[in-house]
Design an enzyme around this catalytic site. Structure first.
Site, PDB file in Angstrom:
ATOM      1  N   HIS A   1       4.232   7.418   9.400  1.00  0.00           N
ATOM      2  CA  HIS A   1       5.436   7.375   8.567  1.00  0.00           C
ATOM      3  C   HIS A   1       6.704   7.846   9.297  1.00  0.00           C
ATOM      4  O   HIS A   1       7.693   8.202   8.655  1.00  0.00           O
ATOM      5  CB  HIS A   1       5.261   8.225   7.304  1.00  0.00           C
ATOM      6  CG  HIS A   1       4.210   7.731   6.367  1.00  0.00           C
ATOM      7  ND1 HIS A   1       3.891   8.389   5.192  1.00  0.00           N
ATOM      8  CD2 HIS A   1       3.393   6.652   6.417  1.00  0.00           C
ATOM      9  CE1 HIS A   1       2.919   7.725   4.567  1.00  0.00           C
ATOM     10  NE2 HIS A   1       2.610   6.667   5.301  1.00  0.00           N
TER      11      HIS A   1
ATOM     12  N   GLU B   1       0.825  -1.207   0.000  1.00  0.00           N
ATOM     13  CA  GLU B   1       0.000   0.000   0.000  1.00  0.00           C
ATOM     14  C   GLU B   1       0.862   1.261   0.000  1.00  0.00           C
ATOM     15  O   GLU B   1       0.525   2.261  -0.647  1.00  0.00           O
ATOM     16  CB  GLU B   1      -0.931   0.004   1.221  1.00  0.00           C
ATOM     17  CG  GLU B   1      -1.949   1.135   1.232  1.00  0.00           C
ATOM     18  CD  GLU B   1      -1.458   2.411   1.895  1.00  0.00           C
ATOM     19  OE1 GLU B   1      -2.150   3.427   1.782  1.00  0.00           O
ATOM     20  OE2 GLU B   1      -0.372   2.399   2.513  1.00  0.00           O
TER      21      GLU B   1
END
Length: 471
Positions: free
Chosen positions: A438, A340
Site C-alpha cells: 500500500h 479487493e
C-alpha cells in the site's frame, strides 16, 4: 526370517491377505509419485524458461500503473488482461463479468506538519481510502496519542473532543509471520476514525502498517460503519518516521498541534469488471477450479506486489499448462477480481453469479501476498482435505516449499461457497512484503523475476495436484 512388515515400518498388525494386496499396490503408488514428480519438473522448467508473467507485470506496472477501482487505469488493466488472455491461446473462452465498484479519488497531494510552538515540521501522510476530506483550508488541533481502540473508552469525550487522535500501535516485530503482525494492528486503520468520532474527535492520524522505519505513508481502506454522515471525520496514515517524531515531540510538549490537509472525494459507484478466462475440463467440466488475484491496486505506487504479482501468476498457471501440454480434467478458471482493496465487490459478484448459475466449485486458490519466493499454502477446508494437502508436501520440498497449514485463503475467494470446496492461499516469504504494501515503494523495481516465476510454478503445481485428485 524377520517380519517384513516391521522392516517396512508397518509396526501395526495387518492381516496377511491385506498385506499382500498392499505390496501389490506399491508399484502403482510409486508410479503415481514418479509421474507427479516428472510433471512438477516440467511445470517449474516452463515457469523458469518460458514464462510471460514478468513481462505482463511490466506492462501492468509501467505502462498502466496504479489501478484503483473506478479509475481510468483500472479499466485499462481490464482491457489489457482480457486481450492478453485472448491472445495467449491458453483459454477456451475469455469474458468480462460486470461489477459495480466504488469510486474514491485522492485529489491533491496531502500535506501535514507538527506545530511545536513556533516551529513547524513537515511529515509525510496520505489519506486513507474512503476517508472524507479535511476543510479546504486544512484541519489543525491538539493531538492525543493512543495505542488501541479500547483506549478511547478510557479517555472518553472529555479528553478526545475537538482533538486529533493519533493511533500509534506498531506492528509487533516478534512474529516471524509478518501477516500476524499486520493483523494485530490493522483495526486502528480500518475503524479508528469511526470509533474516535463517537467521542467527538475531529480527525485521525494512523501509524503506517509496516515494520520498516521510513518516510513512506501506507494507504489502505477505512470505514465509518453506521455513523451518520455528518459525523464523518478525516483519516490519514502517517509514515513510521513521522509517527516516531510525532510521538517523541508529544512527550516533550503535550500541547503541540497537528495540521493536515487532504481533498479526497467519493463519487457514485461506477461499472467495472472481473476478467475471467476458462479452460473447459476434459473429464469433469462441471467441476470448477479457480485461481486468481485482484486487478485493482492502491493509487500511490503501481501495485506490482499488491496485487499485480497475483494477477500475472494466475495467468501464468494457464500458460504453463499450455506449454507442457497438460489438459485439466476439471474446468479451470483464471479470475482477475476487481475491487479487493476498498470493497471486495469483485469476489462477492463472482459468488453471486456462481450461485445464480448453480455452479459447482471444487477448488479456489488466491495469490495476494506479493511476488516473493514461494514458501507454501494456507488451506481452508475439511480435516480430510487438509490431511490430503499435507500429504502432497514431499513433492514440493525439492523446490524449497514447505508451509502447508490450515489458515485463511484470501479476501476474493472468501465469499465463494460450494459443497466440499477447498480454498488455498498462496504464501510466499513475508519478510519484505509490508515494506511495500500500500506504499509508493510498491513498484515493478521491487519484484524479482525469478521469485515471481517460482511462485507461478508453485501455484500451477498445486492446481495440477487438485486436478489429479479430482476432489
Amino acid at each position: 526370517m524377520p517380519d517384513i512388515r516391521v522392516h517396512l515400518g508397518l509396526k501395526f498388525q495387518i492381516p496377511m491377505k491385506k498385506f499382500l494386496l498392499l505390496m501389490l499396490m506399491f508399484p502403482l503408488l510409486s508410479t503415481a509419485q514418479t509421474d507427479h514428480e516428472s510433471t512438477f519438473r516440467k511445470i517449474y522448467d516452463s515457469a523458469l524458461t518460458q514464462s510471460k508473467c514478468y513481462a505482463w507485470l511490466d506492462d501492468l506496472s509501467n505502462k498502466i500503473g496504479a489501478r484503483l477501482s473506478g479509475s481510468e487505469n483500472a479499466e485499462k488493466a481490464v482491457l489489457y488482461t482480457k486481450t492478453q488472455m485472448e491472445q495467449s491461446g491458453c483459454f477456451d473462452k475469455v469474458w468480462l463479468q460486470e461489477v459495480m465498484v466504488p469510486k474514491w479519488v485522492r485529489g491533491e497531494k496531502e500535506t501535514a506538519f507538527i506545530r511545536d510552538g513556533k516551529k513547524k515540521t513537515a511529515v509525510p501522510i496520505c489519506a486513507l481510502g474512503s476517508s472524507v476530506a479535511t476543510p479546504k483550508v486544512g484541519l489543525e488541533a491538539e493531538v492525543v496519542e493512543v495505542h488501541s481502540i479500547a483506549e478511547l473508552e478510557t479517555l472518553g469525550t472529555q479528553r478526545l473532543k475537538g482533538k486529533i487522535v493519533f493511533f500509534n500501535r506498531p506492528m509487533d516485530p516478534k512474529h516471524v509471520d509478518t501477516f500476524t503482525s499486520y493483523g494485530g494492528c490493522v483495526d486502528q486503520r480500518g475503524k479508528g476514525a469511526r470509533e474516535a468520532a463517537k467521542f467527538g474527535a475531529v480527525g485521525v492520524i494512523v501509524r503506517s502498517m509496516t515494520l520498516r522505519l521510513d518516510d513512506y505513508p501506507h494507504a489502505g481502506n477505512m470505514g465509518y460503519g453506521d455513523l451518520p454522515r455528518d459525523q464523518y471525520i478525516p483519516a490519514a496514515a502517517i509514515s513510521t518516521n513521522g509517527a516516531e517524531l510525532l510521538s517523541k515531540t508529544l512527550k516533550a510538549n503535550p500541547k503541540l498541534r497537528f495540521f493536515f490537509k487532504q481533498s479526497c472525494e467519493t463519487f457514485p459507484d461506477v461499472l467495472s469488471y472481473n476478467v475471467i478466462g476458462e479452460i473447459t475440463g476434459s473429464t469433469h467440466p462441471q467441476n470448477i477450479m479457480v485461481v486468481g488475484g485482484h486487478l485493482d491496486s492502491w493509487d500511490i505506487g503501481d501495485g506490482s506486489h499488491d496485487d499485480g504479482a497475483g494477477v500475472v501468476q494466475s495467468m501464468e498457471v494457464a500458460h504453463i499448462f499450455k506449454n507442457i501440454g497438460y489438459q485439466p480434467q476439471n474446468t479451470l478458471r483464471v479470475v482477475l477480481f476487481m475491487n479487493e482493496e476498498n470493497g471486495g465487490r469483485g469476489g462477492d459478484q463472482y459468488q453471486a453469479e456462481a450461485a445464480r448459475k448453480k455452479e459447482h466449485h471444487i477448488f479456489a486458490l488466491e495469490s495476494d501476498c506479493g511476488g516473493f519466493s514461494p514458501r507454501g499454502f494456507t488451506f481452508d477446508g475439511s480435516a480430510a482435505q487438509l490431511e490430503w494437502a499435507k500429504q502432497t508436501q514431499s513433492l514440493f520440498e525439492p523446490y524449497l516449499v514447505h508451509v502447508f497449514k490450515k489458515g485463511y485463503a484470501g479476501v476474493d475467494i472468501a465469499p465463494l461457497k460450494s459443497p466440499n470446496l477447498l480454498k488455498a492461499g498462496f504464501r510466499p516469504d513475508t519478510q519484505r512484503y509490508f515494506d511495500h504494501h500500500h506504499a509508493a515503494t510498491d513498484t515493478f523495481a521491487a519484484v524479482n523475476k525469478r521469485e515471481l516465476e517460482l511462485g507461478a510454478a508453485t501455484m500451477a503445481a498445486l492446481v495440477y495436484l487438485v486436478d489429479q485428485q479430482g476432489q
